[in-house]
Design a protein around this motif. Structure first.
Motif, PDB file in Angstrom:
ATOM      1  N   GLN A  58       0.848  -1.185   0.000  1.00  0.00           N
ATOM      2  CA  GLN A  58       0.000   0.000   0.000  1.00  0.00           C
ATOM      3  C   GLN A  58       0.887   1.240   0.000  1.00  0.00           C
ATOM      4  OE1 GLN A  58      -3.155  -0.511  -0.456  1.00  0.00           O
ATOM      5  NE2 GLN A  58      -3.024  -2.721  -0.067  1.00  0.00           N
ATOM      6  N   VAL A  59       0.753   2.050  -1.032  1.00  0.00           N
ATOM      7  CA  VAL A  59       1.509   3.295  -1.140  1.00  0.00           C
ATOM      8  C   VAL A  59       0.736   4.217  -2.072  1.00  0.00           C
ATOM      9  CG1 VAL A  59       2.918   2.476  -3.077  1.00  0.00           C
ATOM     10  CG2 VAL A  59       3.788   4.314  -1.607  1.00  0.00           C
ATOM     11  N   ARG A  60       0.792   5.523  -1.812  1.00  0.00           N
ATOM     12  CA  ARG A  60       0.065   6.505  -2.621  1.00  0.00           C
ATOM     13  C   ARG A  60       1.054   7.566  -3.074  1.00  0.00           C
ATOM     14  NH1 ARG A  60      -4.745   8.457   1.044  1.00  0.00           N
ATOM     15  NH2 ARG A  60      -5.333   9.516  -0.892  1.00  0.00           N
ATOM     16  N   PRO A  61       1.809   7.269  -4.132  1.00  0.00           N
ATOM     17  CA  PRO A  61       2.843   8.223  -4.574  1.00  0.00           C
ATOM     18  C   PRO A  61       2.247   9.452  -5.243  1.00  0.00           C
ATOM     19  CG  PRO A  61       2.704   6.362  -6.069  1.00  0.00           C
ATOM     20  CD  PRO A  61       1.780   6.052  -4.943  1.00  0.00           C
ATOM     21  N   ARG A  62       2.882  10.577  -5.021  1.00  0.00           N
ATOM     22  CA  ARG A  62       2.575  11.818  -5.728  1.00  0.00           C
ATOM     23  C   ARG A  62       3.624  12.007  -6.815  1.00  0.00           C
ATOM     24  NH1 ARG A  62       1.737  14.817   0.012  1.00  0.00           N
ATOM     25  NH2 ARG A  62      -0.510  14.442   0.270  1.00  0.00           N
ATOM     26  N   PRO A  63       3.411  12.979  -7.702  1.00  0.00           N
ATOM     27  CA  PRO A  63       4.417  13.209  -8.743  1.00  0.00           C
ATOM     28  C   PRO A  63       5.803  13.447  -8.145  1.00  0.00           C
ATOM     29  CG  PRO A  63       2.410  14.414  -9.258  1.00  0.00           C
ATOM     30  CD  PRO A  63       2.222  13.846  -7.887  1.00  0.00           C
ATOM     31  N   LEU A  68       9.395   2.375  -4.690  1.00  0.00           N
ATOM     32  CA  LEU A  68       9.742   1.550  -3.545  1.00  0.00           C
ATOM     33  C   LEU A  68      10.911   0.629  -3.881  1.00  0.00           C
ATOM     34  CD1 LEU A  68       6.214   0.560  -2.225  1.00  0.00           C
ATOM     35  CD2 LEU A  68       8.006   1.666  -0.865  1.00  0.00           C
ATOM     36  N   PRO A  69      11.701   0.234  -2.879  1.00  0.00           N
ATOM     37  CA  PRO A  69      12.804  -0.704  -3.141  1.00  0.00           C
ATOM     38  C   PRO A  69      12.276  -2.009  -3.729  1.00  0.00           C
ATOM     39  CG  PRO A  69      12.971   0.237  -0.937  1.00  0.00           C
ATOM     40  CD  PRO A  69      11.641   0.658  -1.473  1.00  0.00           C
ATOM     41  N   ASP A  70      13.056  -2.599  -4.625  1.00  0.00           N
ATOM     42  CA  ASP A  70      12.632  -3.851  -5.259  1.00  0.00           C
ATOM     43  C   ASP A  70      13.286  -5.077  -4.628  1.00  0.00           C
ATOM     44  OD1 ASP A  70      15.203  -3.531  -6.120  1.00  0.00           O
ATOM     45  OD2 ASP A  70      14.713  -3.358  -8.251  1.00  0.00           O
ATOM     46  N   GLY A  85       3.016  10.213  12.966  1.00  0.00           N
ATOM     47  CA  GLY A  85       2.342   8.923  12.982  1.00  0.00           C
ATOM     48  C   GLY A  85       1.867   8.471  11.613  1.00  0.00           C
ATOM     49  N   GLU A  86       2.093   9.267  10.563  1.00  0.00           N
ATOM     50  CA  GLU A  86       1.621   8.909   9.223  1.00  0.00           C
ATOM     51  C   GLU A  86       2.416   7.730   8.667  1.00  0.00           C
ATOM     52  OE1 GLU A  86       1.944  12.413   6.864  1.00  0.00           O
ATOM     53  OE2 GLU A  86       0.070  13.280   7.615  1.00  0.00           O
ATOM     54  N   VAL A  87       1.695   6.752   8.155  1.00  0.00           N
ATOM     55  CA  VAL A  87       2.331   5.594   7.522  1.00  0.00           C
ATOM     56  C   VAL A  87       2.574   5.938   6.057  1.00  0.00           C
ATOM     57  CG1 VAL A  87       2.109   3.155   6.960  1.00  0.00           C
ATOM     58  CG2 VAL A  87       1.191   4.028   9.121  1.00  0.00           C
ATOM     59  N   LEU A  88       3.839   5.874   5.638  1.00  0.00           N
ATOM     60  CA  LEU A  88       4.196   6.252   4.269  1.00  0.00           C
ATOM     61  C   LEU A  88       3.971   5.107   3.296  1.00  0.00           C
ATOM     62  CD1 LEU A  88       7.509   8.227   4.989  1.00  0.00           C
ATOM     63  CD2 LEU A  88       5.131   9.017   5.067  1.00  0.00           C
ATOM     64  N   ALA A  89       4.205   3.897   3.731  1.00  0.00           N
ATOM     65  CA  ALA A  89       3.982   2.724   2.883  1.00  0.00           C
ATOM     66  C   ALA A  89       4.013   1.491   3.771  1.00  0.00           C
ATOM     67  CB  ALA A  89       5.046   2.619   1.795  1.00  0.00           C
ATOM     68  N   ALA A  90       3.412   0.406   3.299  1.00  0.00           N
ATOM     69  CA  ALA A  90       3.365  -0.814   4.089  1.00  0.00           C
ATOM     70  C   ALA A  90       3.064  -1.994   3.185  1.00  0.00           C
ATOM     71  CB  ALA A  90       2.311  -0.708   5.189  1.00  0.00           C
ATOM     72  N   HIS A  91       3.387  -3.168   3.687  1.00  0.00           N
ATOM     73  CA  HIS A  91       3.075  -4.430   3.010  1.00  0.00           C
ATOM     74  C   HIS A  91       2.541  -5.385   4.065  1.00  0.00           C
ATOM     75  CE1 HIS A  91       3.393  -8.004   0.531  1.00  0.00           C
ATOM     76  NE2 HIS A  91       4.268  -8.549   1.376  1.00  0.00           N
ATOM     77  N   ASN A  92       1.286  -5.792   3.895  1.00  0.00           N
ATOM     78  CA  ASN A  92       0.644  -6.693   4.873  1.00  0.00           C
ATOM     79  C   ASN A  92       0.825  -6.167   6.298  1.00  0.00           C
ATOM     80  OD1 ASN A  92      -0.037  -8.384   2.742  1.00  0.00           O
ATOM     81  ND2 ASN A  92       1.731  -9.725   3.039  1.00  0.00           N
ATOM     82  N   ALA A  93       0.459  -4.910   6.504  1.00  0.00           N
ATOM     83  CA  ALA A  93       0.757  -4.230   7.771  1.00  0.00           C
ATOM     84  C   ALA A  93       0.143  -4.913   8.972  1.00  0.00           C
ATOM     85  CB  ALA A  93       0.283  -2.777   7.698  1.00  0.00           C
ATOM     86  N   TRP A 323      14.352   4.956   1.434  1.00  0.00           N
ATOM     87  CA  TRP A 323      13.186   5.343   0.632  1.00  0.00           C
ATOM     88  C   TRP A 323      12.303   6.324   1.402  1.00  0.00           C
ATOM     89  CZ3 TRP A 323       7.969   4.941   1.629  1.00  0.00           C
ATOM     90  CH2 TRP A 323       7.125   5.265   0.574  1.00  0.00           C
ATOM     91  N   GLY A 324      12.077   6.056   2.698  1.00  0.00           N
ATOM     92  CA  GLY A 324      11.191   6.912   3.484  1.00  0.00           C
ATOM     93  C   GLY A 324      11.692   8.339   3.569  1.00  0.00           C
ATOM     94  N   PHE A 325      13.003   8.533   3.774  1.00  0.00           N
ATOM     95  CA  PHE A 325      13.525   9.897   3.840  1.00  0.00           C
ATOM     96  C   PHE A 325      13.429  10.589   2.483  1.00  0.00           C
ATOM     97  CE2 PHE A 325      15.874   8.299   7.668  1.00  0.00           C
ATOM     98  CZ  PHE A 325      15.349   9.216   8.563  1.00  0.00           C
ATOM     99  N   ALA A 326      13.604   9.845   1.398  1.00  0.00           N
ATOM    100  CA  ALA A 326      13.492  10.436   0.065  1.00  0.00           C
ATOM    101  C   ALA A 326      12.036  10.702  -0.314  1.00  0.00           C
ATOM    102  CB  ALA A 326      14.137   9.514  -0.971  1.00  0.00           C
ATOM    103  N   ALA A 327      11.108   9.887   0.196  1.00  0.00           N
ATOM    104  CA  ALA A 327       9.703   9.984  -0.191  1.00  0.00           C
ATOM    105  C   ALA A 327       8.890  10.915   0.694  1.00  0.00           C
ATOM    106  CB  ALA A 327       9.070   8.600  -0.183  1.00  0.00           C
ATOM    107  N   ALA A 328       9.415  11.274   1.857  1.00  0.00           N
ATOM    108  CA  ALA A 328       8.647  12.126   2.780  1.00  0.00           C
ATOM    109  C   ALA A 328       8.235  13.414   2.080  1.00  0.00           C
ATOM    110  CB  ALA A 328       9.480  12.434   4.012  1.00  0.00           C
ATOM    111  N   GLY A 329       6.934  13.710   2.132  1.00  0.00           N
ATOM    112  CA  GLY A 329       6.400  14.881   1.453  1.00  0.00           C
ATOM    113  C   GLY A 329       6.027  14.622   0.007  1.00  0.00           C
ATOM    114  N   ARG A 330       6.383  13.446  -0.510  1.00  0.00           N
ATOM    115  CA  ARG A 330       6.075  13.113  -1.906  1.00  0.00           C
ATOM    116  C   ARG A 330       5.092  11.946  -2.025  1.00  0.00           C
ATOM    117  NH1 ARG A 330      11.658  14.397  -1.965  1.00  0.00           N
ATOM    118  NH2 ARG A 330      12.152  16.115  -3.394  1.00  0.00           N
ATOM    119  N   VAL A 331       4.618  11.469  -0.888  1.00  0.00           N
ATOM    120  CA  VAL A 331       3.589  10.422  -0.886  1.00  0.00           C
ATOM    121  C   VAL A 331       2.477  10.831   0.068  1.00  0.00           C
ATOM    122  CG1 VAL A 331       5.166   8.528  -1.481  1.00  0.00           C
ATOM    123  CG2 VAL A 331       4.778   9.117   0.929  1.00  0.00           C
ATOM    124  N   ALA A 332       1.267  10.446  -0.262  1.00  0.00           N
ATOM    125  CA  ALA A 332       0.143  10.648   0.653  1.00  0.00           C
ATOM    126  C   ALA A 332       0.120   9.488   1.649  1.00  0.00           C
ATOM    127  CB  ALA A 332      -1.162  10.708  -0.121  1.00  0.00           C
TER     128      ALA A 332
END
Length: 403
Positions: A58-63, A68-70, A85-93, A323-332
């Motif tokens: 689950q991830v909601r990327p913005r432009p 995510l890492p492969d 407390g915002e979750v940036l991304a997760a898998h089977n959380a 990924w989280g530090f690079a994506a902060a502010g760029r994902v919902a």
């Protein structure tokens, strides 16, 4: 044709009477609408499950958001902003899995506030009797007095199940501590966790989730002692003590979290602030980690990687934090680690006294205006008719008395 005044009054009364009757026979409008039976509510479709309760990534990327890492093979993982407390991304959380020693985060959250932060405790044989076979140990001995901070260092650095057993005994016992941990988890909104063994030792039915472990890690960072213990890389631990707990000799212990120590070829993660790793044969490798960069603290949880060997849990965590530090502010955000708000308690008011509803005032255009119009018309017509009949009645003859 010229009508007498009485005839004109009769005609006026009849007209008013007809108007009253027409209003009386008119279908009621607003009044009837007010008394109409309400339409039944429309059936609504059940809400869809929240994103974090859905399986898969689950991830909601913005432009401009990085991909995510492969190289992620863990059965479950999550990365979140510890501050918001915002979750940036997760898998089977919310996948329930054995947590291994990451369960010690919940143990510390529960027992630290309940136990004295200083002083000493003399370990007994009974407190060490039920430590599970093959457990990780810090090396406690019955009959020795230990300072309480040393016991906590044994929990966080060496993941010592012997230290957990001693502290749980001080807290009222194994079963009571497990129940307190369960209650603490629920209070934090962590519904996936079921506590059987407070030290994280494999036990039937004991589970947690990547989401819950991140909740525990976030709550732990708010406790200064928890945060300090979780960030320690090494310490001197007493091998023998005086009666007052003063060590007579010590040996070194080192944190088993390789991202914190940089041991065994695993590079130390820049800005890492702890928290806890774990391993059992049933749980595999588990890890909850927090790191700080440019004023932002991220949490990552990784549970049971399926490839890459014993150190894969560290490298997958590293990839998620990068990924989280690079994506902060760029994902919902796809969810939150904050507990759901408690519903407001309903206040039951006493029912109002039963009262007879007064008849509504006459008003044009409502179903309640007809009685006044009808009565007015009838009264006017009756008065005119009476006057007219009296005017036209012939004079009575004068009859003399009989004699």
């Amino acid at each position: 044709m010229t009508r007498s005044p009485s005839a004109r009054r009769l005609l006026s009364g009849a007209t008013a009477l007809a108007a009253g009757l027409s209003v009386a026979l008119m279908p009621p409008l607003a009044g009837a609408a007010a008394l109409a039976e309400p339409a039944p509510p429309r059936a609504e479709a059940p809400p869809e499950p929240a994103l974090l309760h859905r399986p898969g990534v689950q991830v909601r990327p913005r432009p401009g958001a990085p991909a995510l890492p492969d190289d992620l093979s863990a059965l479950s993982w999550l990365v979140a902003d510890a501050g918001s407390g915002e979750v940036l991304a997760a898998h089977n959380a919310h996948l329930q899995l054995p947590p291994a020693s990451t369960m010690k985060t919940l143990f510390a959250l529960t027992a630290l506030p309940r136990l004295p932060r200083s002083g000493t405790h003399t370990v007994t044989e009974a407190e060490l009797a039920d430590v599970g076979e093959g457990s990780s140990l810090v090396g406690l001995y019955a009959g020795l007095a230990y300072r309480i901070p040393d016991l906590w260092r044994g929990v966080f650095l060496s993941s010592g199940n012997d230290a957990v057993h001693v502290l749980a005994s001080m807290n009222g016992g194994w079963t009571r501590t497990a129940a307190q941990m369960q209650a603490r988890a629920r209070a934090l909104g962590a519904a996936d966790t079921h506590v059987v063994s407070p030290d994280g030792y494999d036990a039937e039915g004991q589970v947690s989730s990547a989401y819950d472990l991140a909740v525990f890690g976030r709550a732990g960072l708010a406790d200064p002692d928890f945060a300090r213990y979780a960030a320690l890389t090494d310490a001197a631990f007493p091998g023998d003590t005086d009666a007052d707990g003063t060590p007579t000799w010590t040996y070194g212990i080192e944190n088993t979290n390789r991202l914190l120590t940089g041991e065994d070829g695993v590079g130390r993660y820049p800005g890492i602030v702890g928290i806890k790793n774990g391993y059992t044969s049933e749980a595999g490798y588990t890890l909850v980690t927090a790191a700080r960069r440019d004023g932002r603290t991220l949490l990552a949880t990784v549970m049971n990687p399926q490839q890459g060997g014993p150190f894969a849990v560290y490298e997958e965590t590293r990839s998620l934090l990068d990924w989280g530090f690079a994506a902060a502010g760029r994902v919902a955000p796809v969810g939150s680690l904050l507990p759901p708000p408690r519903p407001a308690r309903a206040v039951t008011a006493a029912p109002p006294p039963t009262a007879v509803r007064p008849a509504p005032a006459a008003a044009p255009g409502t179903g309640y205006a007809w009685p006044a119009a009808l009565l007015t018309g009838a009264a006017t017509a009756a008065t005119a008719w009476y006057r007219l009949r009296r005017r036209r009645r012939p004079a009575a003859a004068v009859v003399p008395p009989e004699g």
